[in-house]
Motif scaffolding. Structure first.
Motif, PDB file in Angstrom:
ATOM      1  N   SER A  37       1.022  -1.259  -0.104  1.00  0.00           N
ATOM      2  CA  SER A  37       0.067  -0.107   0.181  1.00  0.00           C
ATOM      3  C   SER A  37       0.948   1.264   0.045  1.00  0.00           C
ATOM      4  N   CYS A  38       0.470   2.325  -0.383  1.00  0.00           N
ATOM      5  CA  CYS A  38       1.142   3.509  -0.293  1.00  0.00           C
ATOM      6  C   CYS A  38       1.255   4.004   1.268  1.00  0.00           C
ATOM      7  N   ASP A  39       0.548   3.558   2.111  1.00  0.00           N
ATOM      8  CA  ASP A  39       0.182   4.179   3.205  1.00  0.00           C
ATOM      9  C   ASP A  39       1.225   3.054   4.086  1.00  0.00           C
ATOM     10  N   LEU A  40       1.904   3.822   5.043  1.00  0.00           N
ATOM     11  CA  LEU A  40       3.316   3.143   5.647  1.00  0.00           C
ATOM     12  C   LEU A  40       2.993   2.112   6.680  1.00  0.00           C
ATOM     13  N   GLN A  41       1.737   2.428   7.323  1.00  0.00           N
ATOM     14  CA  GLN A  41       1.194   1.586   8.432  1.00  0.00           C
ATOM     15  C   GLN A  41       0.777   0.170   7.630  1.00  0.00           C
ATOM     16  N   THR A  42       0.017   0.283   6.614  1.00  0.00           N
ATOM     17  CA  THR A  42      -0.504  -0.717   6.103  1.00  0.00           C
ATOM     18  C   THR A  42       0.707  -1.487   5.751  1.00  0.00           C
ATOM     19  N   ARG A  43       1.719  -0.714   5.052  1.00  0.00           N
ATOM     20  CA  ARG A  43       2.903  -1.444   4.318  1.00  0.00           C
ATOM     21  C   ARG A  43       3.427  -2.304   5.552  1.00  0.00           C
ATOM     22  N   ALA A  44       3.835  -1.803   6.815  1.00  0.00           N
ATOM     23  CA  ALA A  44       4.319  -2.525   7.878  1.00  0.00           C
ATOM     24  C   ALA A  44       3.568  -3.772   8.245  1.00  0.00           C
ATOM     25  N   ARG A  45       2.088  -3.685   8.158  1.00  0.00           N
ATOM     26  CA  ARG A  45       1.222  -4.949   8.346  1.00  0.00           C
ATOM     27  C   ARG A  45       1.752  -6.049   7.055  1.00  0.00           C
ATOM     28  N   VAL A  46       1.902  -5.426   6.070  1.00  0.00           N
ATOM     29  CA  VAL A  46       1.956  -6.326   4.827  1.00  0.00           C
ATOM     30  C   VAL A  46       3.391  -7.115   5.135  1.00  0.00           C
ATOM     31  N   VAL A  47       4.501  -6.250   5.319  1.00  0.00           N
ATOM     32  CA  VAL A  47       5.707  -6.793   5.624  1.00  0.00           C
ATOM     33  C   VAL A  47       5.813  -7.814   6.763  1.00  0.00           C
ATOM     34  N   ALA A  48       4.892  -7.577   7.710  1.00  0.00           N
ATOM     35  CA  ALA A  48       4.918  -8.642   9.013  1.00  0.00           C
ATOM     36  C   ALA A  48       4.452  -9.802   8.346  1.00  0.00           C
ATOM     37  N   ALA A  49       3.190  -9.606   7.470  1.00  0.00           N
ATOM     38  CA  ALA A  49       2.581 -11.150   6.879  1.00  0.00           C
ATOM     39  C   ALA A  49       3.588 -11.852   6.196  1.00  0.00           C
ATOM     40  N   ILE A  50       4.612 -11.072   5.231  1.00  0.00           N
ATOM     41  CA  ILE A  50       5.408 -11.623   4.493  1.00  0.00           C
ATOM     42  C   ILE A  50       6.280 -12.549   5.310  1.00  0.00           C
ATOM     43  N   GLY A  51       6.760 -11.978   6.532  1.00  0.00           N
ATOM     44  CA  GLY A  51       7.671 -12.472   7.450  1.00  0.00           C
ATOM     45  C   GLY A  51       7.034 -13.746   7.797  1.00  0.00           C
ATOM     46  N   ARG A  52       5.810 -13.790   8.098  1.00  0.00           N
ATOM     47  CA  ARG A  52       5.102 -15.057   8.500  1.00  0.00           C
ATOM     48  C   ARG A  52       4.966 -15.960   7.725  1.00  0.00           C
ATOM     49  N   LEU A  53       4.647 -15.452   6.208  1.00  0.00           N
ATOM     50  CA  LEU A  53       4.446 -16.372   5.323  1.00  0.00           C
ATOM     51  C   LEU A  53       5.889 -17.407   4.873  1.00  0.00           C
ATOM     52  N   ALA A  54       7.162 -16.495   4.981  1.00  0.00           N
ATOM     53  CA  ALA A  54       8.261 -16.660   4.361  1.00  0.00           C
ATOM     54  C   ALA A  54       8.746 -18.157   4.657  1.00  0.00           C
ATOM     55  N   ASP A  55       8.528 -18.514   6.089  1.00  0.00           N
ATOM     56  CA  ASP A  55       8.905 -19.749   6.568  1.00  0.00           C
ATOM     57  C   ASP A  55       7.794 -21.141   6.086  1.00  0.00           C
ATOM     58  N   HIS A  87      -6.704 -21.765   1.378  1.00  0.00           N
ATOM     59  CA  HIS A  87      -7.295 -20.306   1.977  1.00  0.00           C
ATOM     60  C   HIS A  87      -7.035 -20.266   3.684  1.00  0.00           C
ATOM     61  N   GLU A  88      -7.395 -21.237   4.115  1.00  0.00           N
ATOM     62  CA  GLU A  88      -7.214 -21.283   5.638  1.00  0.00           C
ATOM     63  C   GLU A  88      -5.807 -21.018   6.255  1.00  0.00           C
ATOM     64  N   PRO A  89      -5.124 -21.905   5.769  1.00  0.00           N
ATOM     65  CA  PRO A  89      -3.608 -21.974   6.299  1.00  0.00           C
ATOM     66  C   PRO A  89      -3.110 -20.412   5.857  1.00  0.00           C
ATOM     67  N   LEU A  90      -3.329 -20.107   4.812  1.00  0.00           N
ATOM     68  CA  LEU A  90      -2.963 -18.538   4.313  1.00  0.00           C
ATOM     69  C   LEU A  90      -3.350 -17.374   5.208  1.00  0.00           C
ATOM     70  N   ARG A  91      -4.738 -17.590   5.304  1.00  0.00           N
ATOM     71  CA  ARG A  91      -5.502 -16.469   6.328  1.00  0.00           C
ATOM     72  C   ARG A  91      -4.805 -16.484   7.470  1.00  0.00           C
ATOM     73  N   GLY A  92      -4.579 -17.657   8.049  1.00  0.00           N
ATOM     74  CA  GLY A  92      -4.011 -17.797   9.323  1.00  0.00           C
ATOM     75  C   GLY A  92      -2.599 -17.245   9.586  1.00  0.00           C
ATOM     76  N   LEU A  93      -1.920 -17.402   8.556  1.00  0.00           N
ATOM     77  CA  LEU A  93      -0.683 -16.667   8.601  1.00  0.00           C
ATOM     78  C   LEU A  93      -0.433 -15.238   8.092  1.00  0.00           C
ATOM     79  N   ILE A  94      -1.589 -14.696   7.521  1.00  0.00           N
ATOM     80  CA  ILE A  94      -1.649 -13.278   7.031  1.00  0.00           C
ATOM     81  C   ILE A  94      -2.271 -12.356   8.082  1.00  0.00           C
ATOM     82  N   ARG A  95      -3.267 -12.796   8.537  1.00  0.00           N
ATOM     83  CA  ARG A  95      -3.842 -11.948   9.480  1.00  0.00           C
ATOM     84  C   ARG A  95      -3.140 -11.397  10.825  1.00  0.00           C
TER      85      ARG A  95
END
Ligand code: 2AM
Ligand code: CA
Length: 256
Positions: free
Chosen positions: A157-175, A248-256
């Motif tokens: 997102s261009c909004d930095l707070q949302t961007r930080a949430r996306v980065v955190a989700a990427i961190g959880r998904l990466a493993d 869907h459910e495993p992804l949703r669990g990691l992203i949220r």
């Protein structure tokens, strides 16, 4: 049949916008900032004008919701929801991933959706209850059922707070997931899920015009689309996960 007329007009309008994008790509056009990290080019306006001209001429009573210009309400149950140029940042950089998105809704439910990728001449379309297609060939989501084999796409997102949430989700998904890509066009990415080229896509700050067509196309190809809370995604929900259903459910669990 009316549905065919809606669809044919949406396709005509999307192709007209795509033609403008191709022609203007190597020309000089003005680029402004709508906000921090949020661009607006002259081509956004040119494509919007072309689409609105075609749709208004054919369906003068229908409402229009489009990204760049507020249209006067006509108080119809039908509303065309348009992103004339989705992926403006890509377009302005010359990065060759962008699209046009046009949906027709009846009482806030998408009836018809068209997403056009002009550089490849790929036209994705769906009608509610009628399946999803790429250049006329039917689409079906992938059958991948293991996270470790999954290709997941997402957008910032261009909004930095949302961007930080996306980065955190990427961190959880990466493993857990096979690999990840940043898509750059929120209208195209769910179409790629529909085609089975990736297993999931998420975005945390969508606008209705980004996904009105694409989520219909994905669902018609068998995809699941929900908010991160797990409710069926609706037009005014900012957060959306689109997946092949199996993951869907495993992804949703990691992203949220
Ligand atoms: P746009 O190019 O039409 O603005 C990645 O940035 C994707 O998210 C693009 O499809 C972009 O659409 C979309 N998006 C949604 N909301 C956005 C916003 N507020 N700023 C930038 N991009 C946004
Ligand atoms: Ca746009």
């Amino acid at each position: 049949m009316t549905y065919d007329k809606f669809l044919q007009t949406a396709i005509e309008a999307a192709r007209a916008a795509g033609q403008i994008m191709r022609e203007q790509m190597h020309q000089t056009y003005r680029v402004q900032h709508k906000g921090p990290r949020d661009l607006l080019t002259e081509v956004d306006m040119m494509t919007e004008e072309a689409i609105v001209r075609i749709l208004s001429a054919r369906f003068p009573d229908h409402d229009i919701l489009t990204e760049e210009t507020e249209a006067p309400p006509r108080r119809s149950r039908y509303c065309w929801i348009i992103d004339p140029l989705d992926g403006t940042n890509n377009y302005a950089h010359g990065y060759p991933v962008f699209s046009t998105s046009i949906a027709l809704t009846l009482d806030d439910e998408s009836l018809v959706g068209v997403v056009y990728e002009p550089l490849r001449d790929w036209l994705f379309h769906a009608r509610r209850g009628g399946g999803a297609y790429l250049n006329g060939e039917p689409l079906q989501v992938s059958a991948v059922g293991q996270l470790t084999e999954a290709l997941i796409t997402l957008d910032w997102s261009c909004d930095l707070q949302t961007r930080a949430r996306v980065v955190a989700a990427i961190g959880r998904l990466a493993d857990h997931v096979g690999t990840m890509r940043v898509a750059g066009s929120a209208a195209l990415a769910p179409c790629y899920v529909a085609a089975g080229w990736c297993e999931g896509y998420f975005h945390l700050s969508l606008k209705p015009w980004d996904a009105a067509a694409a989520v219909l196309i994905a669902r018609e190809a068998g995809a699941t689309a929900t908010t991160l809370e797990g409710r069926l995604w609706q037009l005014d929900d900012p957060d959306c996960l689109v997946s092949n259903g199996l993951l869907h459910e495993p992804l949703r669990g990691l992203i949220r």
